[in-house]
Design a protein around this motif. Structure first.
Motif, short mmCIF file in Angstrom:
data_model
loop_
_atom_site.label_atom_id
_atom_site.label_comp_id
_atom_site.label_asym_id
_atom_site.label_seq_id
_atom_site.Cartn_x
_atom_site.Cartn_y
_atom_site.Cartn_z
N TYR A 3 31.82 31.50 50.10
CA TYR A 3 31.71 32.95 49.37
C TYR A 3 32.12 32.40 47.67
N SER A 4 30.67 32.50 47.08
CA SER A 4 30.73 31.83 45.84
C SER A 4 31.09 33.22 44.87
N THR A 5 31.15 32.89 43.49
CA THR A 5 31.32 33.78 42.58
C THR A 5 29.94 34.79 42.37
N SER A 6 28.94 34.05 42.66
CA SER A 6 27.62 34.95 42.73
C SER A 6 27.59 35.84 43.98
N ASP A 7 27.93 35.62 45.04
CA ASP A 7 28.38 36.51 46.12
C ASP A 7 29.61 37.41 45.93
N ARG A 8 30.23 37.25 45.16
CA ARG A 8 31.32 38.27 44.73
C ARG A 8 30.70 39.21 43.93
N ASN A 9 30.02 38.62 42.85
CA ASN A 9 29.33 39.34 42.08
C ASN A 9 28.19 40.66 42.54
N VAL A 10 27.67 39.98 43.44
CA VAL A 10 26.62 40.93 44.49
C VAL A 10 27.39 41.95 45.04
N ASP A 11 28.67 41.52 45.72
CA ASP A 11 29.41 42.69 46.16
C ASP A 11 30.05 43.69 45.33
#
Length: 105
Positions: A3-11
Motif C-alpha cells: 500500500y503505497s503513498t500513491s494508493d493512499r492518495n487515490v483513496d
C-alpha cells in the motif's frame, strides 16, 4: 498487497469525492487515515447533533466503499468516529489527512 503513498492518495481523493455535496454548515472538520489497502479511519466533528448530518456521513461512507470496489478485491473496513463538539478543532495527527476544517475566527 503493498500500500503505497500513491494508493493512499487515490483513496483520499475518492474519500473527498464521496463527501462532496454532503457537508453542511454543521460540519466543523473531517479527517481521514488509512492503515492499509482495506482499512480506513475517519473522524468527523459536528457543531451540533443532527440526524440528517449523521445520515449524510453514512451515505458518504457507502459512496466511498462503492468507489473503491472496482480497485481492490479486498474486504472493506471503515471506522468513523463522529464527535459533537464546539471545542477547538486542533491539528490532525501525523498519519491523518485533513479533508475539511471550518474556518473559525
Amino acid at each position: 498487497m503493498d500500500y503505497s503513498t500513491s494508493d493512499r492518495n487515490v483513496d483520499f481523493v475518492n474519500f473527498a469525492a464521496a463527501f462532496s455535496g454532503y457537508v453542511s454548515s454543521n460540519f466543523r472538520a473531517i479527517d481521514f487515515s488509512a492503515s492499509g489497502p482495506a482499512s480506513f479511519q475517519c473522524r468527523v466533528i459536528l457543531r451540533l447533533e443532527n440526524a440528517d448530518d449523521r445520515q449524510a456521513i453514512s451515505d458518504a461512507l457507502e459512496d466511498f466503499e462503492a468507489m473503491r470496489r472496482p480497485l481492490y478485491e479486498l474486504p472493506f473496513d471503515m471506522e468513523c468516529q463522529v464527535l459533537v463538539s464546539d471545542s477547538e478543532i486542533g491539528h490532525p495527527a501525523a498519519h491523518e489527512l485533513r479533508l475539511f476544517a471550518l474556518r473559525e475566527d
